[in-house]
Every structure is written in C-alpha cells, then in structure tokens.
Design a protein around this motif. Structure first.
Motif, PDB file in Angstrom:
ATOM      1  N   VAL A 179      47.457  11.133  45.779  1.00 39.16           N
ATOM      2  CA  VAL A 179      47.933  12.277  46.415  1.00 39.16           C
ATOM      3  C   VAL A 179      48.905  12.139  47.517  1.00 39.16           C
ATOM      4  CG1 VAL A 179      47.645  14.631  47.350  1.00 39.16           C
ATOM      5  CG2 VAL A 179      46.578  13.717  45.417  1.00 39.16           C
ATOM      6  N   ARG A 180      50.261  12.539  47.481  1.00 34.07           N
ATOM      7  CA  ARG A 180      51.409  12.319  48.919  1.00 34.07           C
ATOM      8  C   ARG A 180      51.334  14.079  49.375  1.00 34.07           C
ATOM      9  NH1 ARG A 180      56.573  13.453  46.803  1.00 34.07           N
ATOM     10  NH2 ARG A 180      56.537  13.899  44.631  1.00 34.07           N
ATOM     11  N   ALA A 181      51.892  13.212  50.300  1.00 32.21           N
ATOM     12  CA  ALA A 181      51.537  14.356  51.867  1.00 32.21           C
ATOM     13  C   ALA A 181      53.277  14.738  52.560  1.00 32.21           C
ATOM     14  CB  ALA A 181      51.124  14.496  53.123  1.00 32.21           C
ATOM     15  N   VAL A 182      53.964  15.122  52.652  1.00 35.69           N
ATOM     16  CA  VAL A 182      55.435  14.955  52.945  1.00 35.69           C
ATOM     17  C   VAL A 182      55.932  16.469  54.126  1.00 35.69           C
ATOM     18  CG1 VAL A 182      57.624  14.668  52.762  1.00 35.69           C
ATOM     19  CG2 VAL A 182      56.104  14.088  50.675  1.00 35.69           C
ATOM     20  N   THR A 183      56.864  15.767  55.077  1.00 35.79           N
ATOM     21  CA  THR A 183      56.789  16.653  55.902  1.00 35.79           C
ATOM     22  C   THR A 183      58.467  17.345  55.701  1.00 35.79           C
ATOM     23  OG1 THR A 183      55.224  16.148  57.370  1.00 35.79           O
ATOM     24  CG2 THR A 183      57.233  17.981  57.776  1.00 35.79           C
ATOM     25  N   LEU A 184      58.701  18.527  55.862  1.00 36.32           N
ATOM     26  CA  LEU A 184      60.541  18.835  55.848  1.00 36.32           C
ATOM     27  C   LEU A 184      60.683  19.454  56.987  1.00 36.32           C
ATOM     28  CD1 LEU A 184      59.889  19.217  52.594  1.00 36.32           C
ATOM     29  CD2 LEU A 184      61.551  20.859  52.144  1.00 36.32           C
ATOM     30  N   ARG A 185      61.780  18.855  58.220  1.00 38.69           N
ATOM     31  CA  ARG A 185      62.550  19.227  58.982  1.00 38.69           C
ATOM     32  C   ARG A 185      63.931  19.565  58.625  1.00 38.69           C
ATOM     33  NH1 ARG A 185      63.262  13.664  61.661  1.00 38.69           N
ATOM     34  NH2 ARG A 185      62.468  14.876  63.906  1.00 38.69           N
ATOM     35  N   THR A 186      64.258  20.232  59.482  1.00 38.38           N
ATOM     36  CA  THR A 186      65.485  21.377  59.210  1.00 38.38           C
ATOM     37  C   THR A 186      66.279  22.066  60.331  1.00 38.38           C
ATOM     38  OG1 THR A 186      64.653  23.075  59.916  1.00 38.38           O
ATOM     39  CG2 THR A 186      64.415  22.637  57.382  1.00 38.38           C
ATOM     40  N   GLY A 187      65.221  22.004  61.780  1.00 39.65           N
ATOM     41  CA  GLY A 187      66.426  20.978  62.557  1.00 39.65           C
ATOM     42  C   GLY A 187      66.811  23.177  62.931  1.00 39.65           C
ATOM     43  N   GLY A 188      65.866  24.110  62.146  1.00 41.50           N
ATOM     44  CA  GLY A 188      66.175  25.851  62.578  1.00 41.50           C
ATOM     45  C   GLY A 188      67.146  26.007  61.680  1.00 41.50           C
ATOM     46  N   ILE A 189      66.723  27.104  60.609  1.00 41.01           N
ATOM     47  CA  ILE A 189      67.807  27.850  59.709  1.00 41.01           C
ATOM     48  C   ILE A 189      68.041  29.527  60.849  1.00 41.01           C
ATOM     49  CG2 ILE A 189      66.990  28.225  57.488  1.00 41.01           C
ATOM     50  CD1 ILE A 189      64.730  27.293  57.009  1.00 41.01           C
ATOM     51  N   PRO A 190      69.392  29.145  60.562  1.00 35.50           N
ATOM     52  CA  PRO A 190      69.862  30.692  61.158  1.00 35.50           C
ATOM     53  C   PRO A 190      69.589  31.993  59.960  1.00 35.50           C
ATOM     54  CG  PRO A 190      71.302  28.572  61.172  1.00 35.50           C
ATOM     55  CD  PRO A 190      70.193  28.344  60.861  1.00 35.50           C
ATOM     56  N   GLU A 191      69.144  31.920  59.614  1.00 38.05           N
ATOM     57  CA  GLU A 191      69.258  32.785  58.469  1.00 38.05           C
ATOM     58  C   GLU A 191      67.598  33.563  58.556  1.00 38.05           C
ATOM     59  OE1 GLU A 191      70.407  32.455  54.331  1.00 38.05           O
ATOM     60  OE2 GLU A 191      69.955  30.447  54.710  1.00 38.05           O
ATOM     61  N   THR A 192      66.813  32.676  58.954  1.00 34.60           N
ATOM     62  CA  THR A 192      65.743  33.169  59.290  1.00 34.60           C
ATOM     63  C   THR A 192      65.440  34.472  60.470  1.00 34.60           C
ATOM     64  OG1 THR A 192      64.553  31.727  60.415  1.00 34.60           O
ATOM     65  CG2 THR A 192      64.879  31.224  58.119  1.00 34.60           C
ATOM     66  N   LEU A 193      66.514  34.254  61.897  1.00 37.57           N
ATOM     67  CA  LEU A 193      65.813  34.128  62.689  1.00 37.57           C
ATOM     68  C   LEU A 193      66.631  36.197  62.326  1.00 37.57           C
ATOM     69  CD1 LEU A 193      68.750  32.581  64.582  1.00 37.57           C
ATOM     70  CD2 LEU A 193      66.335  32.362  65.204  1.00 37.57           C
ATOM     71  N   PRO A 194      65.754  37.046  63.303  1.00 32.82           N
ATOM     72  CA  PRO A 194      65.612  38.541  62.567  1.00 32.82           C
ATOM     73  C   PRO A 194      67.186  38.743  63.625  1.00 32.82           C
ATOM     74  CG  PRO A 194      64.208  38.138  64.371  1.00 32.82           C
ATOM     75  CD  PRO A 194      64.640  36.740  64.054  1.00 32.82           C
ATOM     76  N   ALA A 195      67.413  40.027  62.896  1.00 32.53           N
ATOM     77  CA  ALA A 195      68.948  40.360  62.541  1.00 32.53           C
ATOM     78  C   ALA A 195      68.604  41.377  64.076  1.00 32.53           C
ATOM     79  CB  ALA A 195      69.445  41.343  61.907  1.00 32.53           C
ATOM     80  N   ASP A 196      67.698  41.974  64.634  1.00 36.08           N
ATOM     81  CA  ASP A 196      67.751  42.326  66.038  1.00 36.08           C
ATOM     82  C   ASP A 196      66.818  41.906  67.149  1.00 36.08           C
ATOM     83  OD1 ASP A 196      65.036  42.647  64.983  1.00 36.08           O
ATOM     84  OD2 ASP A 196      64.412  43.759  65.909  1.00 36.08           O
ATOM     85  N   PHE A 197      67.151  40.284  66.499  1.00 31.78           N
ATOM     86  CA  PHE A 197      66.743  39.400  67.587  1.00 31.78           C
ATOM     87  C   PHE A 197      68.142  39.275  69.018  1.00 31.78           C
ATOM     88  CE2 PHE A 197      66.130  34.691  68.962  1.00 31.78           C
ATOM     89  CZ  PHE A 197      64.877  34.760  70.295  1.00 31.78           C
ATOM     90  N   GLU A 198      67.539  39.736  70.592  1.00 30.50           N
ATOM     91  CA  GLU A 198      68.724  39.914  71.459  1.00 30.50           C
ATOM     92  C   GLU A 198      69.616  38.678  71.475  1.00 30.50           C
ATOM     93  OE1 GLU A 198      68.909  40.374  76.418  1.00 30.50           O
ATOM     94  OE2 GLU A 198      66.823  41.347  75.246  1.00 30.50           O
ATOM     95  N   ALA A 199      68.811  37.337  71.507  1.00 25.75           N
ATOM     96  CA  ALA A 199      69.933  35.894  71.481  1.00 25.75           C
ATOM     97  C   ALA A 199      69.667  35.077  70.456  1.00 25.75           C
ATOM     98  CB  ALA A 199      68.452  35.611  72.846  1.00 25.75           C
ATOM     99  N   ARG A 200      69.892  36.169  69.354  1.00 22.84           N
ATOM    100  CA  ARG A 200      70.368  35.559  67.950  1.00 22.84           C
ATOM    101  C   ARG A 200      71.646  34.764  68.124  1.00 22.84           C
ATOM    102  NH1 ARG A 200      69.811  36.736  62.072  1.00 22.84           N
ATOM    103  NH2 ARG A 200      71.189  35.763  61.237  1.00 22.84           N
TER     104      ARG A 200
END
Length: 251
Positions: A179-200
């Motif tokens: 069985v394998r275990a692996v992590t995915l690292r992105t450094g952040g995905i802008p698409e996931t930020l809420p549209a109404d997030f003040e500091a988006r």
C-alpha cells in the motif's frame, strides 16, 4: 487503456471544489468513484456531471470526522470490489487573515484537530482493506511548506505538517503490504478562493508571484496529477510528496 480502469476510489469532500475536480479526473480515467461528504445535494450534483460525461459515481452522506460513519462506509465500498484509492479533501475549517497574536485558541487549533482526526480515520479505514488485498493508495493533500508572509494562514501550515508526519508513518507501516501513501502539494489554488473574499486578489497575486512559471496550479492540474499518482503507472511512488506548485515550493 484508462489509468484507473477497474479501480474503486473514495473521495471524501467530493462535493467541494478540489474534491469534485479530483473525482471527475478519477472517473474520466475509468475509476468507479464513491463521493462521500455531509452535503448530499452537492455530492449528487457532482455525481450527475460525472455520469453525464460517461463516468461512474455513487454518493453517500458521511461525516468524515465520525469514526463509525467512516468505517461503515469503507466497509460498504470494500464489499463492492475493494478500495483502491482513498483521498480525503474535506474542508479543515481554517481561519485565515488573522495574525496569530490576535487569534483565539479555538480558531488556531481547528484545522489541526480536524485535519489530523479526519485523515487518520479515513486512511485507517481504507488501509485496513487495502492491506488485505495487498494494494492501494492513500493520498494526502497539502504538504509542509513555508509560511505565507503576505497573509496570515493561522493553523493551516501546522495541520499540513502534522499530515506529513502521518503520511510518512503510514508509508513505512503499509509499504510491506503493498500500500502506498503520497502527498500532493500545490502551494495554493487561486480557483478555490471565495469570490467574495476581501483579500482574494492579494492572496492570488501572492500565490502566482511565488511561482517559477508565473501561474499557480489549477483544479484540472490537481485532478490530472492525482489520477496519475493513484494509478499503477506510479506504483514505485510512496513515502513522498508530489510537487505541483509551478515552482513555488522548492524541494
């Protein structure tokens, strides 16, 4: 041949932005996807899109913080041909934008407690079945990284570091069982930020500005890489992180 043909994949938080992208990518590569989460309506909407595209998806209302619910759902999926992939992508409830000196203990520890609890429960539930079949992949999301100087992220990085410790231990213990275990690292995905997030815009500019490619990873990028790592073509990959940060995170 599709990368995940004949595979059963559980995606916790499958109704969310990242979860739905990953689930869609898994299904596109031939996996039978089991979407789990607390909002059945959101899961059903994702499942309908997957089926409309010719994929296979089932939904179940599961609180991924509830031990019994997680174990029972895993048992039900395993009874339908085993569990080949498990990926927990539920929201950790992190509070961002508040400096640590102004943050309450409850807000700081929320993502740490949530991330550790839910990933332990779901990884353990899947691994119990994977070790019997001597194959499977447990995926993690986040990865250890440096603090974001331009914005306060609270306890989020602490949660990611805790998950990396969990992933390393799981990889060592589960490896002898195939069985394998692996992590995915992105450094952040802008698409996931809420549209109404003040500091988006501030956060988005910070994420893009730290990359070497001048752009951040997209949801489609995450799904494509997750499908590859979950496949047998990546069968030699375990005890590691996969860096899809466009150069923002330097190993």
């Amino acid at each position: 041949m599709s990368l995940l043909a004949g595979k059963n994949a559980i995606v916790y938080g499958g109704g969310g932005r990242i979860g739905s992208a990953v689930a869609s990518a898994f299904a596109e590569e031939g996996a039978r996807v089991f979407l789990a989460g607390r909002s059945l309506s959101r899961l059903d909407a994702v499942a309908e899109r997957i089926r409309a595209a010719g994929g296979s998806a089932e939904t179940a209302s599961v609180d991924a913080l509830d031990e019994r619910a997680v174990d029972e759902h895993a048992e039900a999926v395993a009874a339908q041909g085993g569990i080949d992939v498990s990926f927990n992508l539920i929201n950790h409830g992190d509070v961002q934008g508040t400096p640590l000196v102004d943050m309450s203990l409850a807000d700081y520890e929320q993502p740490v407690v949530t991330a550790v609890r839910t990933n332990f429960l779901t990884a353990r539930a899947a691994a119990r079945h994977m070790t019997k079949q001597r194959s499977g992949v447990v995926l993690f999301f986040g990865g250890a990284g440096d603090p974001v100087r331009e914005f306060s992220v609270g306890g989020l990085q602490v949660a990611f570091h805790a998950l990396e410790a969990m992933r390393r231990q799981l990889a060592a213990e589960l490896g002898p069982h195939g069985v394998r275990a692996v992590t995915l690292r992105t450094g952040g995905i802008p698409e996931t930020l809420p549209a109404d997030f003040e500091a988006r815009q501030v956060v988005e500019d910070s994420i893009n500005g730290q990359t070497m490619l001048g752009r951040a990873a997209t949801l489609a990028d995450v799904g494509a890489v997750a499908a590859f790592v979950a496949s047998d073509r990546a069968r030699s990959m375990t005890a590691s992180t996969v860096n899809i940060s466009c150069g923002a995170l330097v190993d």
